[in-house]
Scaffold this active site. Sequence first.
Site, PDB file in Angstrom:
ATOM      1  N   ASP A 221       0.873  -1.162   0.000  1.00 13.74           N
ATOM      2  CA  ASP A 221       0.000   0.000   0.000  1.00 13.74           C
ATOM      3  C   ASP A 221       0.923   1.229   0.000  1.00 13.74           C
ATOM      4  O   ASP A 221       2.126   1.122   0.233  1.00 13.74           O
ATOM      5  CB  ASP A 221      -0.950  -0.006   1.205  1.00 13.74           C
ATOM      6  CG  ASP A 221      -2.180   0.879   0.937  1.00 13.74           C
ATOM      7  OD1 ASP A 221      -2.103   1.735   0.026  1.00 13.74           O
ATOM      8  OD2 ASP A 221      -3.199   0.739   1.637  1.00 13.74           O
TER       9      ASP A 221
HETATM   10  C1  BGC Z   1      -5.029   3.260  -0.190  1.00 10.10           C
HETATM   11  C2  BGC Z   1      -5.144   2.245  -1.314  1.00 10.10           C
HETATM   12  C3  BGC Z   1      -4.961   2.927  -2.647  1.00 10.10           C
HETATM   13  C4  BGC Z   1      -3.621   3.625  -2.662  1.00 10.10           C
HETATM   14  C5  BGC Z   1      -3.306   4.315  -3.970  1.00 10.10           C
HETATM   15  C6  BGC Z   1      -3.758   4.080  -0.316  1.00 10.10           C
HETATM   16  O1  BGC Z   1      -3.768   5.121   0.609  1.00 10.10           O
HETATM   17  O2  BGC Z   1      -5.068   2.617   1.055  1.00 10.10           O
HETATM   18  O3  BGC Z   1      -6.393   1.616  -1.248  1.00 10.10           O
HETATM   19  O4  BGC Z   1      -5.077   2.005  -3.688  1.00 10.10           O
HETATM   20  O5  BGC Z   1      -3.606   4.588  -1.618  1.00 10.10           O
HETATM   21  O6  BGC Z   1      -4.100   5.415  -4.172  1.00 10.10           O
END
Ligand code: BGC
Length: 703
Positions: free
Chosen positions: A253
Amino acid sequence: MSSTADSTVKAFDADAIHAGNFALRIDHEKVGRETDALMARMSLAQKINEIRGRQPQPIDGLYYAGGDESVGIEPWKMVDGPRGARTGNATAFPVAIARAASFDVDLERRVGMAIGLEVAAKGGNVLLAPTLNLLRHPGWGRAQETYSEDPHHTGAMGAAFISGAQNHVLTSPKHFALNNLENTRFELSAEIDARSLHEVYLPHFKRCVVEARAASVMSAYNKVGGRHCGEHPELLDEILRGDWGFLGFVESDWFLGVRSTAPSLNAGLDIEMPTGFRFGDDELEEALASGEVSEEVIHRNARRSVYQKLAWQLSRDGVAGKARPDPAVVECEEHVALAREAAEKSIVLLKNAGEVLPLAPEAGVRVAVVGDLADSINLGDRGSSMVTSSSVTLPLQGIRAGAGAATVEYFASDADFSRLADFDVAVVVAGLTYRDEGEFIPMAQKEAEDGELARGGDRETLDLPPEQRDLIERAAAAAKLTVVVLQGGSAILVDDWIDRVDALLMAWYGGREGGHALARVLFGEVSPSGRLPVSIPREMDHLMPWDVTALSVEHGLLHGYRWLDHHGHEPAFPFGFGLGYTSFELANLQLVRADDGFRCRVDVCNTGPRGGATIVQLYVSCRDSKVFRVEKELKGFGRIDLEAGATATLEVDIRDEALCFYDADTRSWQLEDCRYLFHLGHSSLDLPLSAEWLQAGGEWGAA
Ligand code: BGC
């Protein structure tokens, strides 16, 4: 399309759902050979390039990772997210929990396919969706992004979404695993025993990996058992790859998803996103020099990414051997119609006293539409799942367009309501917005500092915000009849005001066509058919304790309807509940052994005055078990659409595996000698039919 008499409808037609999923057609032997040949020509630096994103911010909504023209490898171009492509304008579909309320796996496949196509048309090749984290508590800020409080339901919807999307792009179900509290997500540790992990919190991930062959998985920010998910050998290696045979790559993540260099790489975190913070040149050099990370590990992780690139035949011009789709597919007529269908099927009718609904779109009928949310764009959270569309139908617009000859007048929240008594009915649109719930991200904090009040995050209480509650009370006190339409991404408590209103619809965040969908339900163009994917308790205390500042959270076998059943709390509205404008009866339940499981057949008859759809739900209880078993668990469901008076047979398959418990000592699934009760009905609390089978000495017999 409605079914006619004598037809048989399969609850989950695996062949149809997985048709076109490119991952199921990969020749792994060939790809393995090609990958090894290519990797043999790559230097360590080129391999390192494959294990990290390229820059912190996206370019035109695309997050780039790896890619090297000199060896002919394309970069990953990753795009959020669960309710549509988050780059420029795209079709904003209803949020995932809304689509989950349709219990329509084929619809979810088509939504996945549409989002995948739009992502591909925008040049993306990995879709950062679906969100699969179980809704352990309805106060979770990102509840709207996921499907359900039930693992079987989540798995079925998630697998359908993935197989649809993987017609066009790779998918990355997220966040692996146990990411279900937002405010403390970077630090909190989910504490869990092996049985609860495998039986409750992982089955849906497993299904998406094993059955729908998700090409990638995103790890979670939080810890499990004290260890961050991005450096968790048990999750990333033993379970995902060892037990489930995952052949894809794991990416972190964003920003805080990787907390270490060597432990993360060694555990099997293949790609750091959005760029190399822990997998930066200096960090890697140090880890290699100290021997904490070997070149073999870098090779292994890079290979997983390159393998998928070759398997998916990425090229500058397309994915999966297909040319890049025409940009005209974005928000095309078909996708807009699909967004409306999804919104329509998602709406849950919770109360309809005196059959106040449907409203008659006739001359002389006077409808007051009340509340600022009726005239506001309210598509859900403004974190990573945010999608913007070129046009959004607001509830008020939809109602005006769908009212036929009826008169519609709008009352803002601060209007004088004394004239409401002049109207036949007041339709009050109330609920939550991105300020009340959603992803809690630094950007949102920044906006908040700038005075924009963007907050999101978890909900400490499941009550409506006081001004929304007040709006309902004031309108109900003045109107002859009151219909409340709730917007929101999860359960909202209604018990202390519901008696004062005549009808209640849960409309979630309905996407760009939500206004039209709402009008079609209100005026009876369609019978509401959504069912709750989350229990609505009477009081917050009836659920497990909920602390949005917790840094350590115990997980177990009980939450949602499992918790309510166990503690004897009757919910305001149970999981799976929803009314319609017609009625259904179930008859002739047959349950027979079929290879490695049971086949259940039941006749479903539309006994009411008009066409409509219902969701038949199958729950299993296990009695006389040697281990603790929850009261019952959903193990199958089917959506069936019938003309008035028509009957069709629904067929639901249940595999023996679904009846097992997970034995932590042997790390295996056990099908024990027990009494198994199969309950069939319309919600977790309305189960009129049942059958019993007994396993004794390993042999099955009908009781
Ligand atoms: C979120 C993810 C997301 C990623 C990219 C993160 O903060 O938890 O779900 O895909 O950002 O935007």
